[in-house]
Enzyme design. Structure first.
Site, PDB file in Angstrom:
ATOM      1  N   ASN A   1       0.807  -1.235   0.000  1.00 31.12           N
ATOM      2  CA  ASN A   1       0.000   0.000   0.000  1.00 31.12           C
ATOM      3  C   ASN A   1       0.839   1.283   0.000  1.00 31.12           C
ATOM      4  O   ASN A   1       0.424   2.299  -0.529  1.00 31.12           O
ATOM      5  CB  ASN A   1      -1.035  -0.014   1.121  1.00 31.12           C
ATOM      6  CG  ASN A   1      -0.436  -0.030   2.494  1.00 31.12           C
ATOM      7  OD1 ASN A   1       0.731  -0.382   2.664  1.00 31.12           O
ATOM      8  ND2 ASN A   1      -1.206   0.347   3.488  1.00 31.12           N
TER       9      ASN A   1
ATOM     10  N   GLU B   1       4.247  -3.640  12.462  1.00 30.35           N
ATOM     11  CA  GLU B   1       3.284  -2.559  12.180  1.00 30.35           C
ATOM     12  C   GLU B   1       2.103  -3.232  11.498  1.00 30.35           C
ATOM     13  O   GLU B   1       2.171  -3.549  10.312  1.00 30.35           O
ATOM     14  CB  GLU B   1       3.916  -1.506  11.257  1.00 30.35           C
ATOM     15  CG  GLU B   1       5.082  -0.753  11.863  1.00 30.35           C
ATOM     16  CD  GLU B   1       4.646   0.281  12.890  1.00 30.35           C
ATOM     17  OE1 GLU B   1       3.440   0.578  13.001  1.00 30.35           O
ATOM     18  OE2 GLU B   1       5.523   0.789  13.609  1.00 30.35           O
TER      19      GLU B   1
ATOM     20  N   CYS C   1      -3.237   1.847   6.665  1.00 27.87           N
ATOM     21  CA  CYS C   1      -3.476   1.207   7.956  1.00 27.87           C
ATOM     22  C   CYS C   1      -4.068   2.182   8.959  1.00 27.87           C
ATOM     23  O   CYS C   1      -4.700   1.769   9.916  1.00 27.87           O
ATOM     24  CB  CYS C   1      -2.169   0.642   8.489  1.00 27.87           C
ATOM     25  SG  CYS C   1      -0.902   1.890   8.533  1.00 27.87           S
TER      26      CYS C   1
ATOM     27  N   GLU D   1       7.870   3.352  14.411  1.00 27.85           N
ATOM     28  CA  GLU D   1       8.687   3.799  13.281  1.00 27.85           C
ATOM     29  C   GLU D   1       8.595   5.315  13.210  1.00 27.85           C
ATOM     30  O   GLU D   1       7.505   5.883  13.349  1.00 27.85           O
ATOM     31  CB  GLU D   1       8.190   3.160  11.976  1.00 27.85           C
ATOM     32  CG  GLU D   1       8.430   1.659  11.978  1.00 27.85           C
ATOM     33  CD  GLU D   1       8.099   0.964  10.666  1.00 27.85           C
ATOM     34  OE1 GLU D   1       7.206   1.422   9.941  1.00 27.85           O
ATOM     35  OE2 GLU D   1       8.752  -0.061  10.384  1.00 27.85           O
TER      36      GLU D   1
HETATM   37  P1  NAP Z   1      -0.235  -8.981   4.263  1.00 27.51           P
HETATM   38  O1  NAP Z   1      -1.014  -9.928   3.473  1.00 27.51           O
HETATM   39  O2  NAP Z   1       0.039  -9.271   5.685  1.00 27.51           O
HETATM   40  O3  NAP Z   1       1.123  -8.728   3.465  1.00 27.51           O
HETATM   41  C1  NAP Z   1       2.158  -7.937   3.961  1.00 27.51           C
HETATM   42  C2  NAP Z   1       3.495  -8.460   3.460  1.00 27.51           C
HETATM   43  O4  NAP Z   1       3.699  -9.782   3.978  1.00 27.51           O
HETATM   44  C3  NAP Z   1       3.569  -8.601   1.945  1.00 27.51           C
HETATM   45  O5  NAP Z   1       4.873  -8.373   1.526  1.00 27.51           O
HETATM   46  C4  NAP Z   1       3.221 -10.051   1.732  1.00 27.51           C
HETATM   47  O6  NAP Z   1       3.703 -10.537   0.514  1.00 27.51           O
HETATM   48  C5  NAP Z   1       3.942 -10.677   2.893  1.00 27.51           C
HETATM   49  N1  NAP Z   1       3.456 -12.003   3.273  1.00 27.51           N
HETATM   50  C6  NAP Z   1       2.259 -12.567   3.033  1.00 27.51           C
HETATM   51  N2  NAP Z   1       2.223 -13.816   3.558  1.00 27.51           N
HETATM   52  C7  NAP Z   1       3.431 -14.038   4.129  1.00 27.51           C
HETATM   53  C8  NAP Z   1       4.021 -15.136   4.820  1.00 27.51           C
HETATM   54  N3  NAP Z   1       3.342 -16.266   5.045  1.00 27.51           N
HETATM   55  N4  NAP Z   1       5.278 -15.016   5.266  1.00 27.51           N
HETATM   56  C9  NAP Z   1       5.981 -13.884   5.063  1.00 27.51           C
HETATM   57  N5  NAP Z   1       5.486 -12.813   4.396  1.00 27.51           N
HETATM   58  C10 NAP Z   1       4.215 -12.880   3.949  1.00 27.51           C
HETATM   59  O7  NAP Z   1      -0.901  -7.542   4.278  1.00 27.51           O
HETATM   60  P2  NAP Z   1      -1.502  -6.751   3.050  1.00 27.51           P
HETATM   61  O8  NAP Z   1      -2.935  -7.115   2.902  1.00 27.51           O
HETATM   62  O9  NAP Z   1      -0.648  -6.851   1.873  1.00 27.51           O
HETATM   63  O10 NAP Z   1      -1.331  -5.268   3.604  1.00 27.51           O
HETATM   64  C11 NAP Z   1      -2.360  -4.632   4.255  1.00 27.51           C
HETATM   65  C12 NAP Z   1      -2.244  -4.752   5.771  1.00 27.51           C
HETATM   66  O11 NAP Z   1      -1.067  -4.087   6.197  1.00 27.51           O
HETATM   67  C13 NAP Z   1      -3.387  -4.065   6.456  1.00 27.51           C
HETATM   68  O12 NAP Z   1      -3.842  -4.834   7.537  1.00 27.51           O
HETATM   69  C14 NAP Z   1      -2.773  -2.770   6.943  1.00 27.51           C
HETATM   70  O13 NAP Z   1      -3.431  -2.203   8.033  1.00 27.51           O
HETATM   71  C15 NAP Z   1      -1.381  -3.199   7.249  1.00 27.51           C
HETATM   72  N6  NAP Z   1      -0.487  -2.043   7.260  1.00 27.51           N
HETATM   73  C16 NAP Z   1      -0.033  -1.611   8.463  1.00 27.51           C
HETATM   74  C17 NAP Z   1       0.784  -0.500   8.536  1.00 27.51           C
HETATM   75  C18 NAP Z   1       1.272  -0.018   9.859  1.00 27.51           C
HETATM   76  O14 NAP Z   1       2.201   0.771   9.875  1.00 27.51           O
HETATM   77  N7  NAP Z   1       0.726  -0.454  10.969  1.00 27.51           N
HETATM   78  C19 NAP Z   1       1.152   0.164   7.365  1.00 27.51           C
HETATM   79  C20 NAP Z   1       0.669  -0.302   6.137  1.00 27.51           C
HETATM   80  C21 NAP Z   1      -0.147  -1.421   6.108  1.00 27.51           C
HETATM   81  P3  NAP Z   1       2.785 -10.513  -0.820  1.00 27.51           P
HETATM   82  O15 NAP Z   1       2.161  -9.145  -0.889  1.00 27.51           O
HETATM   83  O16 NAP Z   1       3.763 -10.763  -1.898  1.00 27.51           O
HETATM   84  O17 NAP Z   1       1.769 -11.583  -0.629  1.00 27.51           O
END
Ligand code: NAP
Length: 480
Positions: free
Chosen positions: A155, A254, A288, A460
């Site tokens: 994102n 995060e 997020c 962060e």
């Molecule tokens: P996600 O599915 O958890 O993916 C995040 C990262 O983890 C991606 O690089 C993903 O790779 C990787 N990943 C997925 N499965 C994995 C596994 N089994 N082992 C290791 N890595 C793995 O999250 P998303 O849907 O892409 O992102 C949205 C989420 O991020 C939301 O919940 C949002 O709130 C959160 N977020 C939090 C913050 C914060 O600062 N708190 C900031 C931004 C986003 P792929 O994409 O290649 O599958």
């Protein structure tokens, strides 16, 4: 793609300071058109192992450099990012979909972490401790944790990397990064600029690949990775935490949010609507810290709903590259499906759709406003991560705080009021890591960003962001 420096459109992985391709590749698509924009190196565990080994070899020499030398590299990197802002933004919009103005803003935001941590690099102070017995000198020094594994989401494909890499390198760590398979191009462009800034080989490695789980495991299983820093969903955060246990890694997580946005009777409805637009619809609702649940006090409810609906109706939707577009496509079909399901659930439970919600073509979705959403709707229980705003009515301040705190996560919260005492009282009562008072935009490199409860661990940004990459060593010296 409209970029002037074609070299920034790199598709090879960056391992040990070399650009690497092994033959296998995966496609990266533009969410606005579904067209393939590049084929990127598809790495596996052996490349990850090579990256970890390179980082391990390079880290001690980097840690031994003067802070001012590390700072100089980070500063050059910042300057190169700002000079290439338009190209980096074009790459980001092409793979992620956000409007170009937002993408330019993200590049400046990402660059600001290099600027900030270039300065922080010089201020990693320890302590001298008054001794507990005669003839002793007690000191506590700060040392880099070592090699850091980083996993980042799609994102904010630039800034989520900058927030980790800048402080880690500033204090003397090395980094092995695995960016999301959906947005690897921004990560590789950033690495290209690191190379040009003179970052020594091996200190930053970008291992691209489709196998998120396998590459993640290669990081979590390695005893040479001292710390894992992750931004993404709470579900994957929990999984990684578990996988880091056997090697007792330091962790920064995060994770997801589900931000409440509180509007009190004494607020200015127009200002609150402006804040809600920023907090809810930035990046198409895919941040997020996006406002997810809008709690509005009865006396201001209708005025606020009217002001918000007018602003939503004025939003222009289209490809992020088009002038004046405020809402680009969502990242993929699953994102549309989730937002749609939340909308339908809210309406099925008695909410009234005021405007928007139409989907298509592709992954475009018109921002929606629903009023009279019941407090138990999916829209309030789960992070929507899409452009659907639901209004829940409340009567008393106590009710608003209770509903806002009724969540497993606690990342950000927002409140609008002109009563100073209420602003202080409610900010302190909210169970979140961050609170925006009369503003919908809180992110900055100079302040600690992060969540409590199941929104994660660590911070962060700010001086706290550097702490995440440091260990404390206590030294007891006999001087008698
Ligand atoms: P996600 O599915 O958890 O993916 C995040 C990262 O983890 C991606 O690089 C993903 O790779 C990787 N990943 C997925 N499965 C994995 C596994 N089994 N082992 C290791 N890595 C793995 O999250 P998303 O849907 O892409 O992102 C949205 C989420 O991020 C939301 O919940 C949002 O709130 C959160 N977020 C939090 C913050 C914060 O600062 N708190 C900031 C931004 C986003 P792929 O994409 O290649 O599958």
């Amino acid at each position: 793609m409209n970029i002037t420096d074609r070299d920034l459109l790199e598709t090879r992985a960056y391992i040990a300071g070399e650009w690497h391709r092994n033959g296998a590749a995966f496609p990266v698509t533009d969410p606005a058109t579904a067209e393939v924009i590049a084929n990127v190196a598809d790495c596996g565990p052996s490349e990850m192992a090579a990256a970890i080994a390179a980082a391990k070899a390079a880290q001690p020499g980097w840690a031994a450099r003067l802070p001012a030398e590390r700072a100089a590299v980070l500063r050059r990197w910042h300057d190169l990012m700002m000079a290439a802002q338009d190209d980096l933004a074009a790459i980001l919009t092409a793979e992620q979909g956000k409007p170009l103005t937002e993408a330019r803003g993200e590049i400046a935001y990402g660059a600001s972490f290099f600027d900030w941590y270039a300065e922080e690099a010089r201020r990693i102070y320890g302590e001298t401790i008054p001794p507990h017995a005669p003839g002793l000198r007690l000191t506590a020094i700060r040392q880099p944790v070592g090699v850091v594994g980083a996993i980042t989401p799609w994102n904010f494909p630039n800034a989520m990397i900058a927030r980790k890499v800048a402080p880690a390198l500033a204090v003397g760590c090395a980094v092995v990064l695995r960016p999301s398979e959906l947005t690897p191009l921004s990560a590789l462009a950033l690495a290209k600029l690191a190379d040009r800034a003179g970052l020594p080989k091996g200190l930053l490695n970008v291992v691209t690949g489709l196998d998120a789980d396998g590459l993640g495991r290669a990081l979590t299983d390695s005893p040479d990775i001292a710390k894992l820093t992750f931004t993404g969903s709470t579900r994957i955060g929990r999984l990684l935490m578990e996988r880091c246990a056997p090697t007792v890694k330091r962790l920064s997580l995060e994770l997801g949010g589900n931000a409440p946005f509180l509007v009190f009777n004494d607020a200015d409805p127009e200002a609150a609507a402006n804040g809600a637009m920023t907090a809810k619809f930035r990046n198409g609702g895919q941040t997020c810290v996006c406002a997810n649940r809008l709690y509005v006090q009865s006396g201001i409810h209708d005025a606020f709903a009217k002001a918000l609906a007018a602003r939503i109706d004025a939003l222009r939707i289209g490809p992020g590259t088009e002038e004046g577009v405020a809402i680009g496509p969502l990242i993929n079909a699953a994102a549309v499906e989730k937002a749609r399901a939340h909308l339908e659930d809210a309406v099925a439970r008695g909410g009234t759709l005021v405007t928007g919600g139409e989907t298509g073509p592709g992954t475009f979705m018109r921002p929606a406003l629903i009023r009279d959403v019941p407090a138990d709707a999916l829209l309030t229980r789960e992070e929507t991560f899409g452009p659907v705003a639901g209004l829940v009515r409340f009567d008393s301040e106590a009710d608003a705080i209770r509903m806002a705190n009724d969540a497993e996560t606690g990342l950000a919260a927002y409140l609008y009021t002109r009563d100073l005492a209420r602003a202080a009282r409610v900010s302190e009562a909210l169970q979140t890591g961050m609170v925006g008072v009369n503003t919908g935009l809180i992110s900055t490199a100079v302040a600690p960003f992060g969540g409590i409860k199941q929104s994660g661990l660590g911070r962060e940004g700010g001086h706290q962001g550097a702490e995440e990459y440091l260990e404390t060593k206590y030294i007891c010296t006999s001087i008698s």
